[in-house]
Scaffold this motif. Structure first.
Motif, PDB file in Angstrom:
ATOM      1  N   ASP A 165     -50.395 -28.876  -3.928  1.00  0.00           N
ATOM      2  CA  ASP A 165     -50.515 -29.995  -4.860  1.00  0.00           C
ATOM      3  C   ASP A 165     -51.270 -31.098  -4.132  1.00  0.00           C
ATOM      4  OD1 ASP A 165     -50.110 -32.318  -6.407  1.00  0.00           O
ATOM      5  OD2 ASP A 165     -48.291 -31.441  -7.296  1.00  0.00           O
ATOM      6  N   GLN A 166     -52.564 -31.213  -4.406  1.00  0.00           N
ATOM      7  CA  GLN A 166     -53.406 -32.122  -3.635  1.00  0.00           C
ATOM      8  C   GLN A 166     -53.031 -33.583  -3.855  1.00  0.00           C
ATOM      9  OE1 GLN A 166     -57.564 -31.122  -4.200  1.00  0.00           O
ATOM     10  NE2 GLN A 166     -57.049 -28.942  -4.286  1.00  0.00           N
ATOM     11  N   ALA A 167     -52.535 -33.912  -5.053  1.00  0.00           N
ATOM     12  CA  ALA A 167     -52.133 -35.303  -5.306  1.00  0.00           C
ATOM     13  C   ALA A 167     -50.943 -35.688  -4.429  1.00  0.00           C
ATOM     14  CB  ALA A 167     -51.788 -35.482  -6.783  1.00  0.00           C
ATOM     15  N   VAL A 168     -49.973 -34.759  -4.305  1.00  0.00           N
ATOM     16  CA  VAL A 168     -48.813 -35.019  -3.444  1.00  0.00           C
ATOM     17  C   VAL A 168     -49.253 -35.111  -1.988  1.00  0.00           C
ATOM     18  CG1 VAL A 168     -46.632 -34.072  -2.593  1.00  0.00           C
ATOM     19  CG2 VAL A 168     -47.156 -33.990  -5.038  1.00  0.00           C
ATOM     20  N   ASP A 169     -50.096 -34.181  -1.568  1.00  0.00           N
ATOM     21  CA  ASP A 169     -50.589 -34.212  -0.189  1.00  0.00           C
ATOM     22  C   ASP A 169     -51.250 -35.560   0.128  1.00  0.00           C
ATOM     23  OD1 ASP A 169     -49.722 -31.686   0.337  1.00  0.00           O
ATOM     24  OD2 ASP A 169     -51.684 -30.730   0.258  1.00  0.00           O
ATOM     25  N   SER A 170     -52.113 -36.010  -0.778  1.00  0.00           N
ATOM     26  CA  SER A 170     -52.859 -37.245  -0.538  1.00  0.00           C
ATOM     27  C   SER A 170     -51.930 -38.450  -0.468  1.00  0.00           C
ATOM     28  CB  SER A 170     -53.892 -37.452  -1.651  1.00  0.00           C
ATOM     29  OG  SER A 170     -54.850 -36.408  -1.641  1.00  0.00           O
ATOM     30  N   ALA A 171     -50.937 -38.472  -1.372  1.00  0.00           N
ATOM     31  CA  ALA A 171     -49.994 -39.591  -1.371  1.00  0.00           C
ATOM     32  C   ALA A 171     -49.180 -39.633  -0.084  1.00  0.00           C
ATOM     33  CB  ALA A 171     -49.080 -39.493  -2.585  1.00  0.00           C
ATOM     34  N   LEU A 172     -48.727 -38.458   0.370  1.00  0.00           N
ATOM     35  CA  LEU A 172     -47.947 -38.406   1.601  1.00  0.00           C
ATOM     36  C   LEU A 172     -48.770 -38.836   2.805  1.00  0.00           C
ATOM     37  CD1 LEU A 172     -45.939 -35.081   1.104  1.00  0.00           C
ATOM     38  CD2 LEU A 172     -45.017 -37.396   1.133  1.00  0.00           C
ATOM     39  N   LEU A 173     -49.996 -38.347   2.883  1.00  0.00           N
ATOM     40  CA  LEU A 173     -50.844 -38.684   4.020  1.00  0.00           C
ATOM     41  C   LEU A 173     -51.219 -40.163   4.018  1.00  0.00           C
ATOM     42  CD1 LEU A 173     -53.174 -35.550   4.085  1.00  0.00           C
ATOM     43  CD2 LEU A 173     -51.467 -36.181   5.794  1.00  0.00           C
ATOM     44  N   SER A 174     -51.351 -40.746   2.827  1.00  0.00           N
ATOM     45  CA  SER A 174     -51.704 -42.166   2.745  1.00  0.00           C
ATOM     46  C   SER A 174     -50.526 -43.058   3.113  1.00  0.00           C
ATOM     47  CB  SER A 174     -52.182 -42.502   1.326  1.00  0.00           C
ATOM     48  OG  SER A 174     -53.352 -41.777   1.017  1.00  0.00           O
TER      49      SER A 174
END
Length: 393
Positions: free
Chosen positions: A109-118
């Protein structure tokens, strides 16, 4: 000599950048032009999936919505294979059809990945931050990516294949072992008909990042497999779905199913990757196929990925054979789990037509005699050495 327990390919479902189905692929290979997306993931190039009417094989939109692209690709390809084998909608046949699927870890889930990394670098308590967000963001079907056996489950739901089911993980080796075990079960009388294959969605940044971090990704511009070896090698990924219906000769004859080809022999193994070991392994595999192998009427359908070390060793093995070679990843891109089933599909097409499609690049030699056999290799980006011999049915 024909045998009752021979493993025959009676259905092929294949989708890729070259199109949908066997006829589209045969035409594209005989008039080859690479299909590439050079802009969406620059500086990387990807072989994108051709436009598909998913309604044709997955009629319920609700089913489509709950699948990620890799699952839709696989369920669609499975439907094509069942349709071509004359098995689609045959409840009695499907109820005893076994299934072996080669699958990766699904799509993140790229949206979840991006939010976590941010958010992680700014969290006062990083450990607590991760625990809270992972508990709230991940769906039950995820372990940071979808469960691998969801593809098999969706094939069962959509197409009604409800015999025995297995899902293998392990990149290229998973696809090769899926076919090997299907053939072994048929030879041993443990099954009469099997659906075997996998799917891969290359059009996502996470997998491009994965192979770039491993030093395996090739940047644009495009070069064919053998030509890229003079400039460091590397793979270019491709979105591919491929399923095969494989059944015993007796079973196919009893229901009047025509065969595309015969999988006369198949071997899988893995060396320790010391210099020369993989080549020696492949030579030993070929030796076990000697009773069936006739080089004067054979060619190679190679699954070489382009990654330098593995491709270099495979090229050494192929040079000793001195028969024409075609690298499927030049045409389809490299697709990991379904790459071996897809190469088998193209080999079956060529054997069925009794002719090898033209060279895909200058390093590949034309074939001037009829084709009756194809050796199919799968070394991939070095996940083991696999070899199959496909002959006329």
């Amino acid at each position: 000599m024909a045998h009752d327990r021979d493993a025959l390919i009676t259905g092929i479902g294949i989708v890729s950048s070259l199109g949908c189905g066997t006829e589209a692929h045969w035409q594209a290979l005989n008039d080859f032009r690479p299909v590439l997306d050079l802009t969406s993931y620059a500086p990387f190039a990807v072989h994108p999936l051709a436009a598909l009417d998913f309604d044709r094989q997955i009629p319920k939109r609700g089913d489509q919505r709950q699948m990620e692209p890799w699952q839709r690709i696989g369920v669609f390809a499975a439907g094509l294979a069942l349709e071509q084998a004359g098995a689609k909608g045959n409840t009695e046949l499907l109820s005893r059809m076994g299934m072996i699927v080669a699958a990766g870890g699904g799509e993140r889930d790229q949206a979840v990945d991006s939010a976590l990394l941010s958010g992680y670098p700014h969290a006062a308590n990083p450990g607590l931050y991760l625990n809270q967000h992972l508990q709230g963001e991940l769906r039950p079907t995820l372990f940071l990516a979808q469960l691998s056996n969801l593809l098999a489950g969706n094939i069962s739901i959509v197409h009604g294949v409800i015999g025995s089911s297995r899902t293998f993980m392990g990149e290229e080796a998973a696809g090769a072992d899926a076919v090997r075990i299907a053939c072994a079960r048929i030879a041993a009388g443990q099954g009469e008909i099997m659906l075997v294959g996998g799917s891969y969605n290359a059009q996502r940044p996470d997998v491009l990042l994965h192979y770039e971090m491993g030093g395996m990704q090739r940047k644009a511009p495009f070069y064919p497999i053998w030509a890229r070896q003079t400039s460091g090698g590397g793979l270019m990924l491709g979105s591919v779905g491929c399923f095969l219906v494989i059944e015993s000769r007796t079973h196919a004859a009893a229901r009047g199913a025509p065969a595309w080809a015969h999988i006369a022999a198949i071997r899988t193994d893995r060396s320790r990757r010391l210099p020369g070991e993989a080549t020696s392994n492949a030579k030993a595999q070929l030796q076990t196929m000697a009773p069936h192998y006739h080089p004067t009427e054979a060619a190679v359908i190679s699954g070489a990925s382009g990654v330098a070390a593995a491709t270099r060793e495979e090229a050494t093995f192929l040079a000793d054979l001195a028969i024409p070679v075609r690298a499927t990843a030049t045409a389809l891109g490299h697709a990991l789990e379904p790459s071996f089933p897809a190469s088998l599909a193209l080999a079956a097409l060529a054997v069925r037509h009794a002719t090898l499609f033209p060279p895909l690049e200058p390093a590949e030699k034309p074939m001037t005699t009829p084709l009756r056999q194809a050796l199919v290799t799968s070394w991939g980006h070095w996940r083991g050495e696999s070899l199959a011999l496909v002959t006329a049915a």
